[in-house]
Design a protein around this motif. Structure first.
Motif, mmCIF file in Angstrom:
data_model
loop_
_atom_site.group_PDB
_atom_site.id
_atom_site.type_symbol
_atom_site.label_atom_id
_atom_site.label_comp_id
_atom_site.label_asym_id
_atom_site.label_seq_id
_atom_site.Cartn_x
_atom_site.Cartn_y
_atom_site.Cartn_z
ATOM 1 N N ASN A 425 51.099 47.429 22.244
ATOM 2 C CA ASN A 425 51.353 47.814 23.634
ATOM 3 C C ASN A 425 52.776 47.423 24.008
ATOM 4 O OD1 ASN A 425 48.736 48.821 24.096
ATOM 5 N ND2 ASN A 425 47.949 46.754 24.457
ATOM 6 N N GLY A 454 56.671 48.303 28.416
ATOM 7 C CA GLY A 454 57.501 49.295 29.085
ATOM 8 C C GLY A 454 58.701 48.727 29.804
ATOM 9 N N LYS A 612 60.674 54.735 28.351
ATOM 10 C CA LYS A 612 59.340 54.893 28.917
ATOM 11 C C LYS A 612 58.272 54.582 27.879
ATOM 12 C CE LYS A 612 60.649 58.304 32.401
ATOM 13 N NZ LYS A 612 60.450 59.687 32.902
ATOM 14 N N GLY A 613 57.337 53.675 28.229
ATOM 15 C CA GLY A 613 56.249 53.313 27.326
ATOM 16 C C GLY A 613 56.677 52.432 26.174
#
Length: 672
Positions: A425, A454, A612-613
């Motif tokens: 993540n 992120g 992003k992410g």
């Protein structure tokens, strides 16, 4: 010895080839050593064999016609064949005589006309004989001629057989040696990719290269030349000693004195040669190191006119290498051919002294054929001894080189793991982390911070504040001394290195490009990266615009380090490389510091999309590039002095404010 054991382990991997070579070598040696026995048989049984008992017989095989009768050697009669009157052929000086009397074969003989005088054990006897003419003598040799020819053909057949198997063993042994070195080089090259980065901090690249190339080549000589000679010479020595024992046991026992001489010889030689070769191999490594360093820094050397100084450094190392090469050369000269010459002369003097009182005629205690065979075997005994001694230098070089290669292979490295874990993540947490490159000299002190999925985290600070050290710890190029680092709650020390880095990407300040193409530098030849992914990654970072002028596009060739490309082009390729692997955690180590303003603008446009992410760490030199970062960590002497967003830190008017205002002032000054 530890090195010998490890070299043996590598050899054992190809034991079938080596055993086959040894079998062929044994056959070759056996065939070669059979030759003197054949020669002895030709001389004693056939050339001098007519001096023996003959019997009158009827016409037939092996019979000789002389003065109205047929005669045949006693040894050629069949077991139940009837023998007639006994006659003898005796050699007296340069003549052969025929007599029907029982003249003894032993004793000294003198011929006066047709009277033969024989003195044996103090007794003198006279015998009436007939001197054989050359034509008559040749008649008695007629039965021997086909037998001699058969033995001559057998002798040459053995020579050819020995040569064939000698070639076979040489080819097979060299083949196994090349495979061993191929395996060793592969192991060494593979192992350096497993070594921690700190290993290379203290060992120049040139020295590592020397161990994988020059030192393994010296080890190759061990298997190709040294072992081949040692095996061949050892088998030859054993074979010769056995052959001498069969012929003359006393001579065989005397030849065993060579064994302690060789052992003592080896001990003395190694005592001096080992130290010399250690220095020689070290200097070769140093020379490779300075050459590698000079080539990489040639622009600096020439720019600052340091050619003379660099040359003097090189000449000093080269002279020291030359000096020790001369020392080893002198040692080899003293302990090889010279000592072999002494041994050879001593052996022959002893041989002459031992047989000095014996007559060399056929009636002596030792036959001429026996004498020939013994002299031949003594010469053959000293040849392999010389072969062993002449390989001492190569042996010592190989052992020293082996020690250097195995010291590299013995360095603890990280095991390659095939373990797979899901893509992160991207939550990163440093908890009370302290780290130092040297013991008790911490560059990071009790560091604690969190980067959430992120987020873009910028690390700023003066040189030496610890920015790059944080990235080194995150990638596990080094491990922290205290505290722990977590990714998605997992302690990174519990994750294998390769598994940990699979979902991480990095762009360095000075990007490294490999020989190949732009495409291969982006994919790093990974099968998981398709051409479409390469093109997309390059487009995402804006590289397609900067590299559009290249005729071959992404297939354009790249030479070592990408020296034909600009700094901006190399950096964009490095960006595309990191993004093609779609990392969950992206690290930019001052990635825009060497890029021009136009290229920087292209990268900044792409960064907003790419972040992003993805958790992104930016080690920033230009503070203007991190104004939009979610979190800025201001480092000072290994600690976090300030933390927050750009606006928050500017309101504090602390270290970050001072650094930012200073850079802005410098930029305004440059603009004016």
């Amino acid at each position: 010895m530890k090195i010998v054991k490890k070299l043996s382990q590598y050899a054992w991997m190809y034991k079938k080839l080596i055993i086959a070579a040894l079998i062929m070598l044994s056959i070759s040696v056996a065939a070669d050593l059979t030759g003197p026995f054949v020669a002895k048989n030709i001389i004693d049984s056939h050339i001098l064999g007519i001096q023996s008992k003959w019997h009158q017989t009827s016409k037939g095989k092996d019979a000789v016609y002389y003065q109205g009768s047929w005669y045949k050697r006693e040894s050629y009669f069949a077991r139940h064949e009837e023998k007639g009157k006994e006659v003898r052929i005796i050699q007296a000086g340069n003549h052969f005589v025929f007599t029907g009397q029982r003249v003894p074969f032993e004793g000294s003989k003198k011929l006066k006309n047709n009277t033969l005088l024989v003195e044996n054990k103090g007794k003198k006897e006279q015998y009436t004989v007939k001197v054989l003419t050359t034509k008559e003598l040749l008649k008695f040799y007629q039965p021997e001629t086909p037998k001699i020819l058969k033995l001559v053909f057998l002798y040459f057949g053995l020579v050819i057989l020995s040569a064939i198997f000698q070639y076979g063993q040489s080819f097979t042994l060299q083949k196994s040696a090349h495979r061993i070195i191929q395996r060793m080089r592969n192991d060494a090259f593979t192992h350096i990719s497993k070594l921690p980065i700190k290993y290379f901090d203290n060992l120049p690249a040139g020295k590592v290269v020397s161990r994988i190339t020059n030192d393994t080549e010296a080890i190759r000589d061990l298997y190709v030349q040294v072992l081949a000679n040692f095996f061949s010479s050892s088998i030859n020595i054993i074979g010769v000693v056995i052959a001498l024992y069969i012929l003359y046991p006393k001579i065989a026992l005397l030849s065993l004195a060579l064994i302690p001489i060789l052992v003592l010889w080896t001990i003395v030689y190694r005592k001096f040669a080992s130290g010399y070769n250690q220095i020689i191999r070290a200097r070769i490594s140093d020379i490779n190191g300075i050459i590698n360093e000079s080539i990489q820094g040639m622009n600096v050397i020439q720019a600052f006119r340091r050619e003379k100084d660099t040359k003097e450094r090189f000449e000093k190392l080269n002279q020291e290498h030359f000096s020790y090469q001369n020392k080893i050369l002198n040692l080899n000269s003293l302990t090889s051919h010279n000592l072999i010459g002494v041994l050879k002369n001593t052996a022959f003097v002893s041989f002459i002294w031992y047989f000095g009182n014996m007559s060399l005629t056929a009636s002596s205690v030792i036959s001429l054929g026996m004498l020939y065979a013994i002299v031949d075997f003594i010469s053959r005994l000293l040849q392999p001894v010389q072969g062993i001694v002449n390989q001492f230098a190569n042996l010592e070089q190989a052992l020293v080189a082996g020690e250097r290669v195995f010291s590299l292979l013995d360095e603890p490295g990280a095991d390659v793991s095939d373990k797979e874990i899901p893509r992160y993540n991207g939550n990163v947490e440093f908890k009370s982390v302290s780290f130092g490159y040297k013991e008790d000299e911490y560059v990071l002190k009790d560091l604690t911070f969190t980067a959430r999925q992120g987020e873009t985290v910028a690390l700023v600070g003066h040189t030496g504040s610890g920015k790059s050290s944080i990235m080194n710890l995150l990638f596990r190029f080094y491990d922290s001394n205290k505290g722990e680092i977590l990714i998605d709650g997992m302690n990174i020390t519990e994750i294998p290195h390769q598994t940990l880095r699979k979902h991480m990407g990095i762009v360095l300040q000075d990007p490294y490009l490999f020989s190949g193409t732009i495409a291969s530098n982006i994919s790093l030849n990974s099968s998981s990266i398709t051409r479409e992914m390469i093109e997309k990654a390059l487009k995402d970072v804006g590289g397609d615009r900067v590299l559009s002028h290249l005729e071959e596009g992404i297939d354009a060739p790249v030479i070592e380090k990408g020296s034909t490309l600009s700094s901006g082009q190399r950096q964009l390729i490095s960006f595309a490389r990191a993004l093609a692997f779609n990392p969950a955690i992206l690290i930019l180590d001052e990635a825009t510091s060497s890029i021009d303003t136009e290229t920087e603008a292209i990268i900044q446009q792409a960064m907003d999309v790419l972040k992003k992410g993805r958790t992104t760490f930016i080690i920033a030199h230009r503070l203007s590039t991190i104004k939009n970062a979610d979190q800025i960590l201001v480092l000072d002497k290994g600690t976090i002095a300030e933390k927050g967003r750009h606006e928050e830190l500017m309101r504090l008017k602390g270290k970050y404010y001072q650094m930012y205002e200073l850079q802005q002032g410098q930029q305004k000054g440059m603009a004016v």
